[in-house]
Structures are given as C-alpha cells and as structure tokens.
Design a protein around this motif. Structure first.
Motif, short mmCIF file in Angstrom:
data_model
loop_
_atom_site.label_atom_id
_atom_site.label_comp_id
_atom_site.label_asym_id
_atom_site.label_seq_id
_atom_site.Cartn_x
_atom_site.Cartn_y
_atom_site.Cartn_z
N LYS A 1 90.48 58.27 96.53
CA LYS A 1 91.14 59.38 95.71
C LYS A 1 91.78 58.84 94.17
O LYS A 1 93.03 58.48 95.23
CB LYS A 1 90.91 60.75 96.00
N SER B 1 94.16 60.20 91.13
CA SER B 1 94.68 61.37 89.62
C SER B 1 95.62 60.89 89.15
O SER B 1 96.58 60.43 89.44
CB SER B 1 95.10 62.68 90.99
N ARG C 1 97.85 62.19 85.71
CA ARG C 1 99.32 62.80 84.39
C ARG C 1 99.18 62.31 83.44
O ARG C 1 99.62 61.12 84.23
CB ARG C 1 99.20 63.74 85.44
#
Ligand code: C5P
Ligand code: C5P
Ligand code: C5P
Length: 465
Positions: free
Chosen positions: A395, A397, A399
């Motif tokens: 996974k 992620s 930002r």
C-alpha cells in the motif's frame, strides 16, 4: 450540466429504485455519507443495505452482490469505473456520488461529482447531503453529518473554514439548530473533551514553544494568566466551557508566545463547528472530534459502529467507539514517531519511508499527512506499507500541501500513472493520493513517481526542474 441538475437526476434515480445498496468508504467522510443516505432513504420507506470497503479494488468488488438493487457507490467509484464495469454492472443499476478524480470507462455511469463542477472543497458527504435534501427538504437535520464528513476530509480552508456549497450546508445546520459556527476559535484537537492544559500540551501544529509537548508547562502558562480553569466541583473545564473573555485572553497570550519565538500565528485559529444537541464533554460535540471518532471506527475495521453513532446511538456504540478512538490516537502518535525516528529517504522530488508491517495500511496515510509538516514540507511524502492480508501487495500513501500544488504537483496523476505502469492501481486527489502495487515493484515505483513529479514541476516552471 450544473450541480443542481446532477443532484436532481440522482434523487430521481434513487426514487425510481426498488431497493438500494450503498457501497461506501471506511473513513469519516465515507461513514457520514452512508449515514446521510441510509437515513434519508429509510425516511422514504426504501430498503437499504450498506457495505463498507477500505478501497474499491478487485477483492473488495466481491462484496458487491449482483442483485436487483441500485448500487450507490459513495466516496469512491469515480476513480474505479472500469472495475465497476468489469464487475458486470450496467449504467442503469449504478449511481456514483463522489469527490475523487474520475477515471471514466466505456460505460457512462450516472455520477454526481463535486470536481465536475469545479468544486474542490466539498467531500462526498456534502454531495450525499445535497441529494438527501433534493429527496426531501426536511432532511436538513443531516447537514451536521455532512459537516463532519467535510471536516474529516480536510475540506475546510485555514482561517475561513468551509467554503462554497459546503458553507451553504453549514448554514442549513445553523438554521435547523444543530450547528453553531465559531469563527477564530482555537485550532487544537480536544476542545470539547480535554482539560485545557492537556489540549494545549498535545497540540504541536502550530508548535508553541514552552507549551507543546508538555502538559505541565501548559498548565503553568494558563495559571500565570489567572484564568479560572476548574469548575465549582473542582473538575477541569474543557475549552468549550470557558468564558468567552478567558478564551480570548488565552488566545492572545498564545499568539504572543508564537510571535516571541518567531513563529507564524496563522495556524493558531480556525473556524470550528459545535453541535449543541450532543452530550457535553464528548467527542460528538464538535465536527473535528466527531470525524476523528468515525475515522477510528472505520480505519480499525468497525465502520458499522460509526454508522450507528451517526444514527444517534449514544449507548454501546458510543462506548465502543470511544475505546477505538483512544487506541487510534495512540497508534497514530506511534506511527508519526516511527516515521520521524526511522527518517525518510529523500530523492529529488519525493521523500519516502517504508513502515513494513508495523502499522495497518488503513492509517499510514494519516501518518504521512502528520509527518509532512514536521519534515521537509516542500517535498511530497510517500509512505509504503505491507498489507498483512495480501502479502504480495504494497500500500502506498502520499500527501502534499497547497504550496506544492501551486507548483504543479498532482499526486493523483502521479500515482495513477506510476501504479498502472507496474500493474497496480491508484487514485485520490491532487493533494492526497494512494495506490496498491505489487510488492516486487516497490523500487521501480518510487523511482517512477519521483520522475513524474519532476516532470510535473518542470512543466509548471521550466526553470525549476
Ligand atoms: O479517500 P480520501 O478522500 O479518503 O482521502 C482523504 C484524505 O485526503 C484525507 O486524509 C485528507 O487529509 C486528504 N485531503 C486533503 N485535502 C483535500 C482533499 C483530501 O488533505 N483537499
Ligand atoms: O490525512 P487524512 O485526512 O487521512 O487524516 C485526517 C484524519 O486524521 C482526521 O480525521 C483524524 O482522524 C486523523 N488525525 C488525528 N489527529 C491528528 C491528525 C489527524 O486523529 N493530529
Ligand atoms: O489511503 P490514503 O488515505 O492514503 O488515500 C488517499 C486518497 O487516495 C484517498 O482519497 C483514497 O480514496 C485514494 N486511494 C485510491 N486508490 C488507492 C488508494 C487510495 O484512490 N488504491
């Protein structure tokens, strides 16, 4: 077509359906979205079933039954329309209510997407609320849940709060009487639940020298101001209970403290949304704590508990959720510390860290967001994590912030392109995006994303590549 037309069409499609299945996301926005719609439809006497998924990916599609119901994909779906198509669902049995970047496919699924109307600051709960209100104007009591979803997905602007259509939703709640807007309030987590020195001691964004990270120093600071911190029974006041004058006095002293240490004061204040119909001194009293409570439920695999809270359960569901919240906050604090202690690897256009299997993939994005402001905030951050239930998959992620967006960064585009190249899938927003990729391609993937971000900043500013 205008937003209003799309919303009307969605409401009509729903009215024509015999039964509805809501497929929603597990975060605060997804949970509040589901609750708004499920309650609005139940009020119409319709049969509703809900399914929560952490992401619309091939494995998750197995939970979407092939029955006669209208499938409402909410807070997800726009970026995964080809998956919906591959699942064999036709245009007349699907409705997408979303705010993620669309990836259209051969089938033209009906959709209400705030982004299609140039609205970047309204989450899926806002879209769902507009549809609920189009179904029946008495549904304005649900505006409160839409505000929770919007705040949970960080749709509020610093200093001025929710804007545009999301602001109109706030006004509906104010009119109904279950929302109070407090402009220029303290921007600190726990204003409804924590003694003020604890609230301030835990606040580190903004970092207040001599106060952040020390509840005892925060207490001494407050005592010096001569503010009444305890009630007549000797218990600590929470921020929300303090007299207006005392709140102003504290805010002005905090601002002076920031200025004295050469720090910006812009993060000190924010607009907050108080829910006067909720029990005092609970996490349900303001939108930010309510959203965190729902996130805690969803991200720890109990979105249904969050759903019960949104429907008014203040008994067992609330007690369970409070426990999950305490756990959630401890783990995200550990995650942030782990990222800072481990340190990131900096490439030219990203910084990244791998958290292995130490933290669930459902929360690493939160850690990425929290770590960014403490690291080199000019460089987008990527956190990779192992997926315990799918060992072959990693996974990802990412930002970033408004500063980088203004310089051409688009994380959604980068992750969609890089994940497709390595046989994975990604999506999200320009500012926050995620992906699932084959574990064996991690290195290549990181490198691809770095090159894409380099390309993006070069085309935004050819002198800055
Ligand atoms: O799926 P998803 O919409 O859940 O992503 C939500 C995440 O995106 C939140 O963690 C939020 O921090 C981030 N986000 C943001 N600003 C936006 C939109 C999303 O920070 N404008
Ligand atoms: O980045 P993303 O939108 O996923 O994270 C937003 C969520 O992160 C909030 O709704 C909250 O649950 C959690 N959070 C928190 N404490 C912080 C920062 C974020 O619980 N200090
Ligand atoms: O999981 P995370 O909080 O990092 O997700 C950030 C954003 O990226 C969310 O809006 C999420 O829905 C989206 N995402 C996606 N596809 C993935 C993973 C995340 O569209 N495979």
């Amino acid at each position: 077509m205008g937003l209003e037309t799309d919303v009307r069409r969605a409401a009509d499609l729903i009215c024509e359906a015999d039964s509805v299945t809501i497929v929603s996301h597990i975060d605060a926005d997804g949970i509040s979205t589901e609750s708004i719609l499920a309650q609005a439809l139940a009020r119409e006497g319709m049969t509703v079933k809900s399914v929560f998924v952490r992401q619309l990916e091939p494995m998750a599609m197995r939970h979407v039954e092939k029955d006669d119901s209208l499938k409402l994909f909410t807070d997800l779906g726009a970026g995964q329309q080809s998956l919906i198509e591959e699942h064999g669902l036709s245009a007349d049995e699907v409705l997408i209510l979303d705010h993620h970047v669309s990836q259209p496919c051969g089938t033209a699924y009906p959709q209400v997407n705030s982004l299609d109307h140039g609205i970047t600051r309204m989450s899926a709960a806002g879209v769902a609320y507009l549809v609920a209100k189009a179904l029946d104007s008495t549904n304005i009591d649900l505006a409160k849940l839409a505000v929770v979803g919007n705040v949970g997905d960080m749709m509020a602007r610093e200093n001025c709060g929710l804007v545009g259509p999301a602001r109109e939703i706030v006004s509906d709640g104010v009119e109904y009487g279950n929302i109070i807007v407090q402009s220029r309030d303290l921007n600190c987590y726990g204003t409804s639940t924590r003694p003020i020195h604890v609230c301030l001691g835990y606040c580190d964004d903004p970092y207040i020298d001599g106060i952040s990270n020390s509840t005892s120093s925060a207490l001494r600071f407050l005592e010096r101001l001569g503010v009444t911190l305890k009630n007549s029974r000797g218990g600590w006041f929470v921020w929300e209970e303090l007299a207006f004058e005392d709140r102003r006095r504290i805010i002005s002293a905090l601002a002076q403290q920031l200025i004295a240490h050469g720090r910006e004061t812009d993060r000190l204040l924010a607009e907050t949304y108080i829910f006067p119909d909720e029990p005092e001194r609970t996490a349900l009293r303001n939108a930010s704590e309510y959203a965190t409570l729902l996130n805690a439920c969803g991200r720890w695999a109990r979105p249904g508990i969050g759903g019960r809270i949104c429907r008014g359960d203040r008994g067992d569901a609330y007690r369970d959720a409070e426990q999950m919240l305490a756990h959630h906050r401890t783990i995200i604090r550990d995650l942030l510390q782990y990222i800072l202690d481990t340190g990131v690897t900096e490439l030219s256009h990203i910084q990244y860290v791998h958290t292995g299997d130490k933290f669930p993939d459902t929360i690493v994005g939160i850690g990425a967001g929290m770590a960014l402001s403490k690291l080199n905030w000019r460089k987008p951050i990527m956190v990779l994590s192992a997926m315990v239930d799918e060992p072959e998959t990693t996974k990802v992620s990412m930002r970033t912030n408004e500063w980088a967006l203004a310089r051409g960064v688009d994380l959604q585009e980068a992750l969609v392109e890089a994940s497709a190249a390595v046989g994975g899938a990604g999506g999200g927003h320009r500012i926050a995006a995620g992906a699932f990729i084959p574990k064996t391609t991690e290195e290549e993937f990181v490198d691809r994303v770095n090159r894409i971000l380099k390309r993006q900043s070069a085309s935004a500013d050819p002198d800055n590549s």
